[in-house]
Design a protein around this motif. Structure first.
Motif, PDB file in Angstrom:
ATOM      1  N   VAL A 281       0.825  -1.209   0.000  1.00 61.16           N
ATOM      2  CA  VAL A 281       0.000   0.000   0.000  1.00 61.16           C
ATOM      3  C   VAL A 281       0.858   1.258   0.000  1.00 61.16           C
ATOM      4  CG1 VAL A 281      -1.567   1.370   1.448  1.00 61.16           C
ATOM      5  CG2 VAL A 281      -2.051  -1.045   1.027  1.00 61.16           C
ATOM      6  N   LYS A 282       1.929   1.260   0.776  1.00 61.04           N
ATOM      7  CA  LYS A 282       2.774   2.454   0.850  1.00 61.04           C
ATOM      8  C   LYS A 282       3.466   2.745  -0.474  1.00 61.04           C
ATOM      9  CE  LYS A 282       6.809  -0.003   2.764  1.00 61.04           C
ATOM     10  NZ  LYS A 282       7.673  -0.142   3.961  1.00 61.04           N
ATOM     11  N   ASP A 283       3.638   1.719  -1.339  1.00 60.93           N
ATOM     12  CA  ASP A 283       4.254   1.916  -2.648  1.00 60.93           C
ATOM     13  C   ASP A 283       3.336   2.665  -3.607  1.00 60.93           C
ATOM     14  OD1 ASP A 283       6.544   0.501  -1.914  1.00 60.93           O
ATOM     15  OD2 ASP A 283       5.630  -1.415  -2.450  1.00 60.93           O
ATOM     16  N   ILE A 284       2.074   2.757  -3.255  1.00 59.39           N
ATOM     17  CA  ILE A 284       1.114   3.471  -4.097  1.00 59.39           C
ATOM     18  C   ILE A 284       0.844   4.873  -3.568  1.00 59.39           C
ATOM     19  CG2 ILE A 284      -1.283   3.479  -4.937  1.00 59.39           C
ATOM     20  CD1 ILE A 284      -1.159   0.397  -4.780  1.00 59.39           C
ATOM     21  N   PHE A 285       0.719   5.012  -2.257  1.00 62.07           N
ATOM     22  CA  PHE A 285       0.228   6.275  -1.701  1.00 62.07           C
ATOM     23  C   PHE A 285       1.311   7.231  -1.205  1.00 62.07           C
ATOM     24  CE2 PHE A 285      -3.508   3.571  -1.547  1.00 62.07           C
ATOM     25  CZ  PHE A 285      -4.499   4.440  -2.013  1.00 62.07           C
ATOM     26  N   SER A 286       2.533   6.757  -1.019  1.00 63.76           N
ATOM     27  CA  SER A 286       3.592   7.678  -0.597  1.00 63.76           C
ATOM     28  C   SER A 286       3.819   8.719  -1.688  1.00 63.76           C
ATOM     29  CB  SER A 286       4.889   6.914  -0.329  1.00 63.76           C
ATOM     30  OG  SER A 286       4.698   5.982   0.710  1.00 63.76           O
ATOM     31  N   TYR A 287       4.199   9.904  -1.304  1.00 61.08           N
ATOM     32  CA  TYR A 287       4.359  10.986  -2.271  1.00 61.08           C
ATOM     33  C   TYR A 287       5.464  10.698  -3.283  1.00 61.08           C
ATOM     34  CZ  TYR A 287       1.111  13.697   0.506  1.00 61.08           C
ATOM     35  OH  TYR A 287      -0.020  14.124   1.154  1.00 61.08           O
TER      36      TYR A 287
ATOM     37  N   ASN B 220      -6.602   6.300 -10.075  1.00 61.14           N
ATOM     38  CA  ASN B 220      -7.756   5.830  -9.307  1.00 61.14           C
ATOM     39  C   ASN B 220      -7.552   5.850  -7.799  1.00 61.14           C
ATOM     40  OD1 ASN B 220      -8.954   5.369 -11.755  1.00 61.14           O
ATOM     41  ND2 ASN B 220      -8.904   3.144 -11.637  1.00 61.14           N
ATOM     42  N   PHE B 221      -6.288   5.834  -7.365  1.00 59.93           N
ATOM     43  CA  PHE B 221      -6.050   5.736  -5.930  1.00 59.93           C
ATOM     44  C   PHE B 221      -5.174   6.872  -5.394  1.00 59.93           C
ATOM     45  CE2 PHE B 221      -6.785   1.366  -7.486  1.00 59.93           C
ATOM     46  CZ  PHE B 221      -8.032   1.193  -6.900  1.00 59.93           C
ATOM     47  N   LYS B 222      -3.968   6.972  -5.874  1.00 60.83           N
ATOM     48  CA  LYS B 222      -3.076   7.995  -5.342  1.00 60.83           C
ATOM     49  C   LYS B 222      -3.631   9.396  -5.552  1.00 60.83           C
ATOM     50  CE  LYS B 222       1.762   9.445  -5.343  1.00 60.83           C
ATOM     51  NZ  LYS B 222       3.121   9.139  -5.839  1.00 60.83           N
ATOM     52  N   ASN B 223      -4.178   9.669  -6.751  1.00 63.47           N
ATOM     53  CA  ASN B 223      -4.681  10.999  -7.076  1.00 63.47           C
ATOM     54  C   ASN B 223      -6.206  11.066  -7.091  1.00 63.47           C
ATOM     55  OD1 ASN B 223      -2.034  11.859  -7.356  1.00 63.47           O
ATOM     56  ND2 ASN B 223      -1.988  11.504  -9.563  1.00 63.47           N
ATOM     57  N   ALA B 224      -6.858  10.119  -6.431  1.00 62.65           N
ATOM     58  CA  ALA B 224      -8.320  10.122  -6.395  1.00 62.65           C
ATOM     59  C   ALA B 224      -8.833  11.339  -5.622  1.00 62.65           C
ATOM     60  CB  ALA B 224      -8.812   8.846  -5.724  1.00 62.65           C
ATOM     61  N   PRO B 225     -10.054  11.803  -5.919  1.00 59.88           N
ATOM     62  CA  PRO B 225     -10.641  12.914  -5.152  1.00 59.88           C
ATOM     63  C   PRO B 225     -10.647  12.607  -3.659  1.00 59.88           C
ATOM     64  CG  PRO B 225     -12.031  12.336  -7.030  1.00 59.88           C
ATOM     65  CD  PRO B 225     -10.971  11.284  -6.951  1.00 59.88           C
ATOM     66  N   GLU B 226     -10.554  13.625  -2.859  1.00 59.15           N
ATOM     67  CA  GLU B 226     -10.423  13.443  -1.412  1.00 59.15           C
ATOM     68  C   GLU B 226     -11.545  12.590  -0.831  1.00 59.15           C
ATOM     69  OE1 GLU B 226     -10.038  16.154   2.649  1.00 59.15           O
ATOM     70  OE2 GLU B 226      -9.908  17.088   0.677  1.00 59.15           O
ATOM     71  N   SER B 227     -12.757  12.735  -1.349  1.00 64.06           N
ATOM     72  CA  SER B 227     -13.908  12.011  -0.805  1.00 64.06           C
ATOM     73  C   SER B 227     -13.844  10.503  -1.108  1.00 64.06           C
ATOM     74  CB  SER B 227     -15.210  12.576  -1.374  1.00 64.06           C
ATOM     75  OG  SER B 227     -15.236  12.436  -2.788  1.00 64.06           O
ATOM     76  N   ARG B 228     -12.957  10.106  -2.054  1.00 59.21           N
ATOM     77  CA  ARG B 228     -12.837   8.704  -2.432  1.00 59.21           C
ATOM     78  C   ARG B 228     -11.381   8.235  -2.373  1.00 59.21           C
ATOM     79  NH1 ARG B 228     -17.367   6.891  -5.430  1.00 59.21           N
ATOM     80  NH2 ARG B 228     -16.071   5.389  -6.560  1.00 59.21           N
ATOM     81  N   ASN B 229     -10.568   8.928  -1.603  1.00 58.93           N
ATOM     82  CA  ASN B 229      -9.144   8.617  -1.550  1.00 58.93           C
ATOM     83  C   ASN B 229      -8.819   7.888  -0.253  1.00 58.93           C
ATOM     84  OD1 ASN B 229      -6.220   8.812  -1.393  1.00 58.93           O
ATOM     85  ND2 ASN B 229      -6.382  10.333  -3.027  1.00 58.93           N
TER      86      ASN B 229
ATOM     87  N   SER C 160       6.353   7.577  -4.367  1.00 57.67           N
ATOM     88  CA  SER C 160       6.245   6.128  -4.554  1.00 57.67           C
ATOM     89  C   SER C 160       6.150   5.669  -6.002  1.00 57.67           C
ATOM     90  CB  SER C 160       4.997   5.613  -3.818  1.00 57.67           C
ATOM     91  OG  SER C 160       3.829   6.198  -4.380  1.00 57.67           O
ATOM     92  N   SER C 161       6.035   6.570  -6.953  1.00 64.82           N
ATOM     93  CA  SER C 161       5.768   6.158  -8.339  1.00 64.82           C
ATOM     94  C   SER C 161       6.849   5.237  -8.887  1.00 64.82           C
ATOM     95  CB  SER C 161       5.614   7.386  -9.237  1.00 64.82           C
ATOM     96  OG  SER C 161       4.486   8.136  -8.839  1.00 64.82           O
ATOM     97  N   ASP C 162       8.097   5.492  -8.545  1.00 69.00           N
ATOM     98  CA  ASP C 162       9.196   4.662  -9.065  1.00 69.00           C
ATOM     99  C   ASP C 162       9.070   3.218  -8.594  1.00 69.00           C
ATOM    100  OD1 ASP C 162      10.234   6.791 -10.389  1.00 69.00           O
ATOM    101  OD2 ASP C 162      11.869   7.173  -8.971  1.00 69.00           O
ATOM    102  N   SER C 163       8.780   3.014  -7.310  1.00 65.70           N
ATOM    103  CA  SER C 163       8.672   1.648  -6.789  1.00 65.70           C
ATOM    104  C   SER C 163       7.442   0.946  -7.362  1.00 65.70           C
ATOM    105  CB  SER C 163       8.616   1.658  -5.259  1.00 65.70           C
ATOM    106  OG  SER C 163       7.558   2.455  -4.786  1.00 65.70           O
ATOM    107  N   LEU C 164       6.371   1.688  -7.596  1.00 61.03           N
ATOM    108  CA  LEU C 164       5.165   1.129  -8.208  1.00 61.03           C
ATOM    109  C   LEU C 164       5.467   0.630  -9.616  1.00 61.03           C
ATOM    110  CD1 LEU C 164       2.088   0.625  -8.480  1.00 61.03           C
ATOM    111  CD2 LEU C 164       1.854   3.052  -9.088  1.00 61.03           C
ATOM    112  N   ILE C 165       6.094   1.470 -10.415  1.00 63.22           N
ATOM    113  CA  ILE C 165       6.414   1.120 -11.803  1.00 63.22           C
ATOM    114  C   ILE C 165       7.400  -0.045 -11.852  1.00 63.22           C
ATOM    115  CG2 ILE C 165       7.549   1.966 -13.906  1.00 63.22           C
ATOM    116  CD1 ILE C 165       6.334   4.740 -13.206  1.00 63.22           C
ATOM    117  N   ARG C 166       8.408  -0.015 -10.991  1.00 67.09           N
ATOM    118  CA  ARG C 166       9.412  -1.079 -10.979  1.00 67.09           C
ATOM    119  C   ARG C 166       8.777  -2.436 -10.642  1.00 67.09           C
ATOM    120  NH1 ARG C 166      12.616   1.212  -7.826  1.00 67.09           N
ATOM    121  NH2 ARG C 166      12.009   0.215  -5.866  1.00 67.09           N
ATOM    122  N   CYS C 167       7.882  -2.434  -9.663  1.00 68.02           N
ATOM    123  CA  CYS C 167       7.235  -3.684  -9.259  1.00 68.02           C
ATOM    124  C   CYS C 167       6.355  -4.226 -10.382  1.00 68.02           C
ATOM    125  CB  CYS C 167       6.408  -3.454  -8.001  1.00 68.02           C
ATOM    126  SG  CYS C 167       5.580  -4.937  -7.404  1.00 68.02           S
ATOM    127  N   LEU C 168       5.582  -3.370 -11.014  1.00 68.12           N
ATOM    128  CA  LEU C 168       4.707  -3.813 -12.100  1.00 68.12           C
ATOM    129  C   LEU C 168       5.518  -4.322 -13.289  1.00 68.12           C
ATOM    130  CD1 LEU C 168       2.015  -0.990 -11.907  1.00 68.12           C
ATOM    131  CD2 LEU C 168       1.695  -3.402 -11.321  1.00 68.12           C
TER     132      LEU C 168
END
Length: 483
Positions: A157-163, A226-235, A165-173
Motif C-alpha cells: 500500500v505504501k508503494d502506491i500512496f507515498s508521495y 484511481n487511488f493515489k490521485n483520487a478525489p479526497e472524498s474517495r481517496n 512512490s511512483s518509481d517503486s510502483l512502476i518497478r514492481c509492475l
C-alpha cells in the motif's frame, strides 16, 4: 478492552460474517480487525430487515454505524474491489462513501493485488491440469506466494500512496510483467490444453493486454489516477496507518478480530495439496492483541461440513448434497461446486489443537431440520499400511478384528492428506429432531434431540458450544452458554 477473536475451524464458509454481525451488536463493538485473508472472502450478513451484504474486505460489523474496519498487514488488499464494496455498501445503507472511508484503516505494509497477480494465479492453476490446488483466481494467495520468494514482485500500500512512490510502483509492475511473461512462455502448451472453452476468450484478451510491452506503465497510471490521485472524498490516503501508530488500540474500547477461510486450508497446517498460501490460523490476531487476559477465542463451525471446490472430503454425502443448498456460494470453473457432508469431529479436534479456542459457535443448525437420521464422524477406519510417520501423526488403535481406528491427529504433516485418502469415516448415527427450529430464540425450547446433537458435538470435539445459529440474521442466534 474486551477482545474477541473469531476463526474458521473447517475449510471455510463456516458462517463467520453472520456471527461477527451478531457479536458486534450484542457487545457494542467499536472495531473489526481483519487479521488475515483478502478480497476472496465472502462473509455474508443479512440484517433483520432483509438487507444482504457479502463482506469481502470491510469488517463484517460495519452495519453497526460506530464500528470501524482495520485491515492489517497480514491481509492482502485489492483496492479496486474495496472501492466497489464501498459503493455497494453505501447504496444499501445510504451512508455516503466519504463517511464510510472515515471508518476504514489500512496498514501501510498490506500487500496489494494487481492484474498481474490475478493473471498468474489463473495461469499457474491451468498449467497444473488435474493437479490444481483449487484457487478461485482472485490473485490473493498468489500475492503471498510471490512475496515469499521474490520481494521485487510484492507491491505494498505504501508503494502506491507515498508521495515519492511512483518509481517503486512502476518497478514492481515491470518485474511482475516479466515474471508472468516468462511463466506463460514456459507453460503455454499446458495452459492452452487445460483452459476450458468458457475461459479461452477472456484469458486471451487478458494475456494480450497485460503482456503488451508497455502495459505495466498503463497499469501504473491506472493505480495513480484511481487511488493515489483520487478525489479526497474517495481517496484511501487518509486511511493509512503504520505499526507505530497502533491505531485500533488507541481508539477502540472493544474489538473483534475477524479471520478468513478455515484452518483446514492453511498454508502450513492445512491438508495438502488443496490449500491456500495464506495464514488461516488464529496466530496473527494473538500477536496483535496486547491484553491477552481479556481475549475470548471463538471458533466457528457449521453444524455439518462443507467444502467449496476441490479437496479431500471424507464425510461428503450424496443425500446432503441433494437436500442442502447455499445460494450465497456461486459455482464457477475457479470456485467449483459447494459440497456438503457430516460433521467431522476428527478434523475439528485437529483445528482445535492449532487454534486452541475457548468456545465454538455453531452455524446453520436449522439446515438439518428435515433429516430423519444424522451422522457424526467420530473416528476414521484406516485401510492403508502403518509406517513410522503414520504412528507419529495419528492417535490410533487396532481392534481384535484387525480394524485400524484413528481417533485423532496428533501433529500436522505435509503427508497428512495422503494418509487421509486411505481412510473411511466411522459414524455415530442418531435420530434427527424433524422439526422447524428457525423461529426458536431460547435454548430451553430447542427439541431434546437437537440439544442431544449439540451435546454430542461438544463431547467428541472437546470444545464447549456457546451459541448456535438457526437462521441468517443476528436475531436467529440462540445462546446455549454465556460468552
Amino acid at each position: 478492552m474486551d477482545n474477541y477473536i473469531l476463526c474458521g475451524m473447517q475449510a471455510g464458509d463456516e458462517g463467520k460474517g453472520s456471527f461477527i454481525d451478531y457479536l458486534s451488536h450484542k457487545k457494542d463493538i467499536d472495531c473489526v480487525i481483519r487479521y488475515n485473508g483478502g478480497s476472496q472472502a465472502s462473509h455474508t450478513v443479512v440484517t433483520p430487515d432483509g438487507v444482504l451484504h457479502k463482506f469481502s474486505q470491510l469488517g463484517s460489523g460495519m452495519f453497526l454505524e460506530k464500528c470501524h474496519t482495520y485491515i492489517t498487514e497480514n491481509m492482502v488488499i485489492n483496492l479496486d474491489n474495496l472501492m466497489i464494496e464501498l459503493e455497494v455498501f453505501s447504496e444499501k445503507t445510504h451512508i455516503p462513501i466519504s463517511d464510510l472511508i472515515k471508518r476504514i484503516h489500512i496498514h501501510e505494509e498490506c500487500f496489494v493485488v494487481t492484474p498481474y497477480h490475478k493473471l498468474i494465479n489463473k495461469l499457474r492453476e491451468l498449467s497444473k491440469g488435474n493437479q490444481r490446488r483449487g484457487t478461485i483466481g482472485t490473485g490473493v494467495s498468489e500475492v503471498m506466494y510471490l512475496a515469499k520468494y521474490n520481494p521485487f514482485l510484492a507491491l505494498k500500500v505504501k508503494d502506491i500512496f507515498s508521495y515519492d512512490s511512483s518509481d517503486s510502483l512502476i518497478r514492481c509492475l515491470y518485474e511482475l510483467q516479466k515474471y508472468v511473461q516468462n511463466f506463460y512462455t514456459s507453460n503455454k502448451d499446458e495452459i492452452k490444453k487445460n483452459a476450458p472453452t468458457c475461459l479461452r476468450n477472456s484469458l486471451d484478451l487478458e494475456l494480450e493486454f497485460l503482456l503488451e510491452q508497455t502495459s505495466f506503465l498503463k497499469i501504473a497510471r491506472i493505480f495513480i489516477k484511481n487511488f493515489k490521485n483520487a478525489p479526497e472524498s474517495r481517496n484511501f490516503r487518509s486511511c493509512i496507518y503504520s505499526s507505530q501508530e497502533q491505531t485500533y488500540r488507541k481508539f477502540c474500547s472493544s474489538a473483534i478480530f475477524e479471520g478468513a477461510q478455515g484452518l483446514l486450508i492453511d498454508d502450513i497446517y492445512g491438508i495438502k495439496p488443496n490449500t491456500t498460501y495464506l495464514d488461516t490460523t488464529i496466530n496473527f490476531a494473538l500477536k496483535l492483541s496486547v491484553d491477552q487476559d481479556n481475549i475470548t477465542k471463538i471458533g466457528i463451525a457449521k453444524a455439518f461440513s462443507s467444502r467449496h471446490g476441490l479437496g479431500l472430503f471424507l464425510t461428503e454425502d450424496v443425500q446432503m448434497n441433494q437436500k442442502i443448498s447455499d445460494n450465497n456460494q456461486e459455482e464457477s470453473f475457479w470456485n467449483g461446486k459447494i459440497r456438503f457432508g457430516w460433521f467431522d469431529t476428527v478434523l475439528v479436534k485437529y483445528a482445535q489443537m492449532i487454534n486452541k479456542v475457548d468456545t465454538l459457535f455453531l452455524s446453520s443448525l436449522d439446515k438439518l431440520d428435515s433429516f430423519e437420521k444424522i451422522k457424526i464422524c467420530i473416528a476414521y477406519i484406516y485401510t492403508g499400511a502403518i509406517d513410522d510417520k503414520f504412528k507419529k501423526i495419528f492417535e490410533y488403535s487396532i481392534k481384535p478384528n484387525g480394524l485400524i481406528v484413528i481417533t485423532s491427529i496428533k501433529e500436522p504433516d505435509t503427508n497428512l492428506g495422503n494418509y487421509l485418502k486411505e481412510c473411511l469415516p466411522f459414524y455415530l448415527c442418531i435420530d434427527g429432531w424433524m422439526a422447524d427450529i428457525s423461529k426458536i430464540t431460547d435454548a430451553c425450547t430447542l427439541p431434546e434431540k437437537c440439544l442431544n446433537y449439540i451435546h454430542l458435538l461438544e463431547i467428541y470435539s472437546g470444545i464447549p458450544i456457546s451459541v448456535i445459529s438457526v437462521g441468517p440474521t443476528r436475531e436467529n442466534k440462540v445462546v446455549i452458554k454465556p460468552v
